[in-house]
Design a protein around this motif. Structure first.
Motif, PDB file in Angstrom:
ATOM      1  N   LEU A 126       0.860  -1.188   0.000  1.00  0.00           N
ATOM      2  CA  LEU A 126       0.000   0.000   0.000  1.00  0.00           C
ATOM      3  C   LEU A 126       0.889   1.227   0.000  1.00  0.00           C
ATOM      4  CD1 LEU A 126      -2.654  -0.988   2.685  1.00  0.00           C
ATOM      5  CD2 LEU A 126      -3.094  -0.617   0.252  1.00  0.00           C
ATOM      6  N   ASN A 127       0.522   2.222  -0.805  1.00  0.00           N
ATOM      7  CA  ASN A 127       1.247   3.491  -0.800  1.00  0.00           C
ATOM      8  C   ASN A 127       0.638   4.450   0.208  1.00  0.00           C
ATOM      9  OD1 ASN A 127       1.641   2.181  -3.456  1.00  0.00           O
ATOM     10  ND2 ASN A 127       3.006   3.918  -3.797  1.00  0.00           N
ATOM     11  N   GLN A 128      -0.688   4.499   0.273  1.00  0.00           N
ATOM     12  CA  GLN A 128      -1.374   5.452   1.142  1.00  0.00           C
ATOM     13  C   GLN A 128      -2.692   4.876   1.627  1.00  0.00           C
ATOM     14  OE1 GLN A 128      -0.405   9.018   1.858  1.00  0.00           O
ATOM     15  NE2 GLN A 128       1.411   7.820   1.392  1.00  0.00           N
ATOM     16  N   ILE A 129      -3.093   5.323   2.807  1.00  0.00           N
ATOM     17  CA  ILE A 129      -4.460   5.158   3.288  1.00  0.00           C
ATOM     18  C   ILE A 129      -4.932   6.565   3.614  1.00  0.00           C
ATOM     19  CG2 ILE A 129      -5.970   4.246   5.079  1.00  0.00           C
ATOM     20  CD1 ILE A 129      -4.065   1.923   5.423  1.00  0.00           C
ATOM     21  N   GLN A 130      -5.972   7.009   2.922  1.00  0.00           N
ATOM     22  CA  GLN A 130      -6.485   8.365   3.128  1.00  0.00           C
ATOM     23  C   GLN A 130      -7.882   8.273   3.735  1.00  0.00           C
ATOM     24  OE1 GLN A 130      -6.319   9.948  -0.848  1.00  0.00           O
ATOM     25  NE2 GLN A 130      -4.133  10.354  -0.726  1.00  0.00           N
ATOM     26  N   LEU A 131      -8.074   8.963   4.844  1.00  0.00           N
ATOM     27  CA  LEU A 131      -9.366   8.999   5.505  1.00  0.00           C
ATOM     28  C   LEU A 131      -9.977  10.377   5.327  1.00  0.00           C
ATOM     29  CD1 LEU A 131      -7.715   6.674   6.951  1.00  0.00           C
ATOM     30  CD2 LEU A 131      -9.312   6.988   8.816  1.00  0.00           C
ATOM     31  N   LYS A 132     -11.267  10.393   4.984  1.00  0.00           N
ATOM     32  CA  LYS A 132     -12.003  11.655   4.872  1.00  0.00           C
ATOM     33  C   LYS A 132     -13.092  11.647   5.925  1.00  0.00           C
ATOM     34  CE  LYS A 132     -11.284  12.314  -0.052  1.00  0.00           C
ATOM     35  NZ  LYS A 132     -11.934  12.447  -1.341  1.00  0.00           N
ATOM     36  N   GLY A 133     -13.221  12.783   6.609  1.00  0.00           N
ATOM     37  CA  GLY A 133     -14.239  12.866   7.636  1.00  0.00           C
ATOM     38  C   GLY A 133     -14.407  14.277   8.143  1.00  0.00           C
ATOM     39  N   ASP A 134     -15.175  14.391   9.207  1.00  0.00           N
ATOM     40  CA  ASP A 134     -15.515  15.683   9.780  1.00  0.00           C
ATOM     41  C   ASP A 134     -15.023  15.743  11.219  1.00  0.00           C
ATOM     42  OD1 ASP A 134     -16.972  16.452   7.457  1.00  0.00           O
ATOM     43  OD2 ASP A 134     -18.633  15.207   8.139  1.00  0.00           O
ATOM     44  N   PHE A 135     -14.131  16.702  11.491  1.00  0.00           N
ATOM     45  CA  PHE A 135     -13.666  16.951  12.848  1.00  0.00           C
ATOM     46  C   PHE A 135     -14.532  18.030  13.472  1.00  0.00           C
ATOM     47  CE2 PHE A 135      -9.650  15.107  11.438  1.00  0.00           C
ATOM     48  CZ  PHE A 135      -9.238  14.427  12.571  1.00  0.00           C
ATOM     49  N   SER A 136     -14.869  17.866  14.736  1.00  0.00           N
ATOM     50  CA  SER A 136     -15.499  18.936  15.499  1.00  0.00           C
ATOM     51  C   SER A 136     -14.374  19.752  16.119  1.00  0.00           C
ATOM     52  CB  SER A 136     -16.391  18.379  16.601  1.00  0.00           C
ATOM     53  OG  SER A 136     -17.472  17.694  16.040  1.00  0.00           O
ATOM     54  N   VAL A 137     -14.466  21.052  15.997  1.00  0.00           N
ATOM     55  CA  VAL A 137     -13.416  21.922  16.503  1.00  0.00           C
ATOM     56  C   VAL A 137     -14.010  22.871  17.528  1.00  0.00           C
ATOM     57  CG1 VAL A 137     -11.715  23.673  15.872  1.00  0.00           C
ATOM     58  CG2 VAL A 137     -12.206  21.792  14.304  1.00  0.00           C
TER      59      VAL A 137
END
Length: 183
Positions: A126-137
């Motif tokens: 694997l070259n990359q694992i990319q996660l997309k999501g929403d952080f609460s700030v």
């Protein structure tokens, strides 16, 4: 970036951190330490967020690729999604597979565990694992600083050559930022 760890996986080449270094030219090759036991890649973000999608990127598919995976929340007590990975060539001419492509996964956790349920060979890369999501700030401190800056400008107690710059910065921050403090 998350802390990356692994269970029942030996690194044949590369480094585990290559999975999250945002460099398509780096990769890690894994081999199951014990082929009869499950293998995991664990991503710990240190604070919870809502995960919507995971993209796996590899410069090789076929014999050296992950065939299927299961996403688990935290300690593995809850399986969220499992899928045969459908690899395709994306715009950057790299191979990608997406978990949560057609619908958001919507999983809230600080730790995500990826069980590698099947591979097309003994080793996989694997070259990359990319996660997309929403952080609460939490924006409480930003709101406080904006209020203090506005008070300084309004009372004119900040007589310095940088007053005009401060006014511009506060106005730009207010135009960009819409107050919604985290609870």
């Amino acid at each position: 970036n998350p802390a990356v760890s692994r269970e029942n996986l030996t690194v044949v080449s590369g480094k585990t951190d290559f999975l999250i270094d945002k460099q398509l030219g780096t990769k890690v090759v894994f081999r199951k330490t014990n082929p009869s036991l499950p293998a995991y890649i664990i991503l710990d973000y240190g604070r919870a967020f809502t995960l919507n999608q995971i993209t796996f990127i590899s410069d090789t598919i076929g014999a050296d690729s992950v065939k299927s995976t299961t996403l688990e929340k935290g300690d593995g007590s809850e399986a969220i999604a499992n899928s045969e990975l459908d690899w395709f060539t994306n715009r950057q001419s790299t191979n990608a597979a997406i978990l949560g492509n057609n619908e958001k996964l919507g999983v809230n956790s600080n730790v995500f565990r990826l069980e590698i349920t099947a591979t097309n060979g003994t080793d996989f890369s694997l070259n990359q694992i990319q996660l997309k999501g929403d952080f609460s700030v939490d924006t409480t401190d930003l709101e406080r600083l904006l209020t203090e800056a506005q008070d300084l400008i309004a009372t004119d107690t900040y007589n310095d050559a940088y007053t005009d710059d401060l006014i511009i910065a506060v106005n730009n921050a207010q135009n960009w930022y819409k107050p919604t403090s985290a609870q």
